[in-house]
Design an enzyme around this catalytic site. Structure first.
Site, PDB file in Angstrom:
ATOM      1  N   ARG A  46      -0.197  44.633 -29.845  1.00 26.83           N
ATOM      2  CA  ARG A  46       0.761  45.845 -29.884  1.00 26.83           C
ATOM      3  C   ARG A  46       1.549  45.892 -28.493  1.00 26.83           C
ATOM      4  O   ARG A  46       2.975  46.279 -28.954  1.00 26.83           O
ATOM      5  CB  ARG A  46      -0.301  46.915 -29.911  1.00 26.83           C
ATOM      6  CG  ARG A  46      -1.322  47.255 -31.273  1.00 26.83           C
ATOM      7  CD  ARG A  46      -1.685  48.383 -31.364  1.00 26.83           C
ATOM      8  NE  ARG A  46      -2.740  48.681 -30.252  1.00 26.83           N
ATOM      9  CZ  ARG A  46      -4.229  48.357 -30.438  1.00 26.83           C
ATOM     10  NH1 ARG A  46      -4.630  47.715 -31.784  1.00 26.83           N
ATOM     11  NH2 ARG A  46      -5.034  48.643 -29.755  1.00 26.83           N
ATOM     12  N   LYS A 137       6.456  64.435 -30.615  1.00 24.99           N
ATOM     13  CA  LYS A 137       6.539  64.424 -32.073  1.00 24.99           C
ATOM     14  C   LYS A 137       5.318  65.070 -32.808  1.00 24.99           C
ATOM     15  O   LYS A 137       4.073  64.405 -32.276  1.00 24.99           O
ATOM     16  CB  LYS A 137       7.077  63.168 -32.409  1.00 24.99           C
ATOM     17  CG  LYS A 137       7.053  63.179 -34.189  1.00 24.99           C
ATOM     18  CD  LYS A 137       7.264  61.772 -34.796  1.00 24.99           C
ATOM     19  CE  LYS A 137       5.773  61.239 -35.253  1.00 24.99           C
ATOM     20  NZ  LYS A 137       5.780  60.095 -36.344  1.00 24.99           N
ATOM     21  N   GLU A 178       8.773  67.630 -37.613  1.00 25.51           N
ATOM     22  CA  GLU A 178       8.665  66.935 -38.516  1.00 25.51           C
ATOM     23  C   GLU A 178       8.029  67.329 -39.761  1.00 25.51           C
ATOM     24  O   GLU A 178       6.635  67.038 -39.886  1.00 25.51           O
ATOM     25  CB  GLU A 178       8.375  65.317 -38.216  1.00 25.51           C
ATOM     26  CG  GLU A 178       8.500  64.631 -39.286  1.00 25.51           C
ATOM     27  CD  GLU A 178       8.142  62.924 -38.966  1.00 25.51           C
ATOM     28  OE1 GLU A 178       7.569  62.817 -37.959  1.00 25.51           O
ATOM     29  OE2 GLU A 178       8.194  62.229 -39.908  1.00 25.51           O
ATOM     30  N   LYS A 220      13.205  66.552 -37.490  1.00 27.79           N
ATOM     31  CA  LYS A 220      13.073  65.483 -38.215  1.00 27.79           C
ATOM     32  C   LYS A 220      12.697  65.478 -39.695  1.00 27.79           C
ATOM     33  O   LYS A 220      11.550  65.724 -39.917  1.00 27.79           O
ATOM     34  CB  LYS A 220      11.924  64.523 -37.537  1.00 27.79           C
ATOM     35  CG  LYS A 220      11.839  63.045 -37.979  1.00 27.79           C
ATOM     36  CD  LYS A 220      11.141  62.133 -36.913  1.00 27.79           C
ATOM     37  CE  LYS A 220      10.622  60.655 -37.587  1.00 27.79           C
ATOM     38  NZ  LYS A 220      10.268  59.683 -36.931  1.00 27.79           N
TER      39      LYS A 220
HETATM   40  P1  13P Z   1       9.229  55.806 -41.017  1.00 28.63           P
HETATM   41  O1  13P Z   1      10.719  56.001 -40.563  1.00 28.63           O
HETATM   42  O2  13P Z   1       8.647  54.703 -41.115  1.00 28.63           O
HETATM   43  O3  13P Z   1       8.899  56.989 -42.017  1.00 28.63           O
HETATM   44  O4  13P Z   1       8.460  56.665 -39.735  1.00 28.63           O
HETATM   45  C1  13P Z   1       8.972  57.650 -38.926  1.00 28.63           C
HETATM   46  C2  13P Z   1       7.873  58.682 -38.355  1.00 28.63           C
HETATM   47  O5  13P Z   1       8.010  58.826 -37.178  1.00 28.63           O
HETATM   48  C3  13P Z   1       6.929  58.998 -39.458  1.00 28.63           C
HETATM   49  O6  13P Z   1       6.454  59.967 -38.650  1.00 28.63           O
END
Ligand code: 13P
Length: 336
Positions: A46, A137, A178, A220
């Site tokens: 990773r 996030k 998000e 987001k």
């Molecule tokens: P994806 O662009 O693969 O949807 O991932 C963005 C992300 O941070 C999801 O939480």
């Protein structure tokens, strides 16, 4: 809270020409990504994969304004002892941290999800700041089917997002909020539009109720797309038009930046949609990408576990294409 500083960071991360690399896959999710190249996920692999991305120059410096990390990565060092966070800072990008604890089944709602992670968050946030994170996030997932989402699911998720955002701002960390309306299912784009509009309106009510300062937030969202299994797929122009319409009706202009998730779109679709919005519309926010899969799928295949040069070339290309899309300057012929 120093709102001026939060606003400056949010603007830096979403400035035209740049966007956000979402490299915050949890240990379970990264194994799913590594399955595509038959690679067992270990802490070293990773680290190698992510270090390879963060050392991609000049693409990192030119096109990436922020990188979302998983807890493990925020603490990891490269082989030569450099903290991965330092690589990101050296590229002029802002390091950030995913702080939610994932989507859990919501009691009484037959499989709908609510995101966990508020307990102890205030204390964790202080540590994350010490470790170098300047944004965070939190992702909520909203599913669409004939009965879903329930208003209880939307409200519970947005309430948690708002409480998380308030805790971030108190700790001088920019919250990325998000609320992802998933593209799984056979619904049409208009249904995605309806659900996303209701979700975003409720989100901004909750943010207001919790005293969150919009100038220090990044949104987001998902784009307005047809469900993956829908027989009629909205074209690029429709996606752009419907997405801009929903955002203009629900997102206050005080928000400095909107950074889309890719959510299972192909990498070219994600770029084309972003480009169409920036090329065709006058928008009051910075509108950019915060892609996970759409930035990483091609480099992961090229890297294939150890090919640094191929992985970096593929990542540099996608980062550049999306950087151009934030200016409305991308077109298909640039894909080569
Ligand atoms: P994806 O662009 O693969 O949807 O991932 C963005 C992300 O941070 C999801 O939480």
């Amino acid at each position: 809270m120093n709102l001026h500083e939060l606003n400056k960071i949010a603007n830096q991360m979403t400035a035209t020409g740049t966007g956000i690399l979402a490299a915050d896959e949890s240990s379970g999710t990264i194994q799913k990504r590594f399955d595509a190249i038959n690679l067992t996920s270990t802490a070293d692999k990773r680290r190698d994969w992510r270090e390879m991305l963060f050392r991609t120059e000049p693409a990192m410096s030119n096109y990436i304004g922020g990188v979302i990390l998983f807890d493990e990565t925020l603490r990891q060092s490269s082989d030569d002892g450099t903290k991965l966070v330092e690589l990101i800072n050296a590229a002029g990008a802002v390091p950030g941290i995913k702080v939610d604890a994932g989507a859990q089944n919501m009691a009484g709602f037959g499989g709908e999800k609510v995101t966990a992670g508020l307990d102890g968050l205030r204390e964790r946030m202080a540590e994350y700041y010490e470790l170098g994170a300047r944004f965070a996030k939190w992702r909520a997932v909203i599913e669409i089917d004939q009965q879903r989402p329930s208003s209880a699911c939307v409200t519970a998720n947005n309430h948690a997002l708002a409480r998380y955002a308030a805790i971030c701002q108190e700790a001088q960390i920019v919250p990325i909020v998000e609320p992802e309306v998933l593209m799984d299912g056979d619904h049409c784009a208009n249904r995605c539009s309806e659900v996303t509009m209701a979700t975003l309106k409720s989100l901004f009510t909750e943010l207001h109720n919790q005293g969150v300062e919009l100038e220090g937030v990044i949104l987001k969202p998902n784009m307005i797309v047809s469900g993956k299994k829908c027989s009629s797929q909205a074209c690029v122009e429709e996606v752009a038009e419907k997405t801009v319409a929903v955002l203009k009706a629900s997102v206050p202009a005080a928000v400095p930046g909107i950074a889309f998730l890719s959510g299972g779109q192909s990498d070219i679709d994600a770029t084309a949609h972003l480009n169409a919005m920036n090329a065709g519309y006058d928008l009051p926010w910075n509108v950019t990408f915060s892609y996970g899969r759409a930035l990483q799928a091609a480099p992961l295949a090229a890297w294939n576990g150890n090919d640094t040069a191929a992985g970096q070339a593929a990542f540099a290309h996608r980062a550049k294409m999306n950087g151009l899309a934030t200016k409305g300057e991308w077109n298909m012929s640039l894909e080569g």
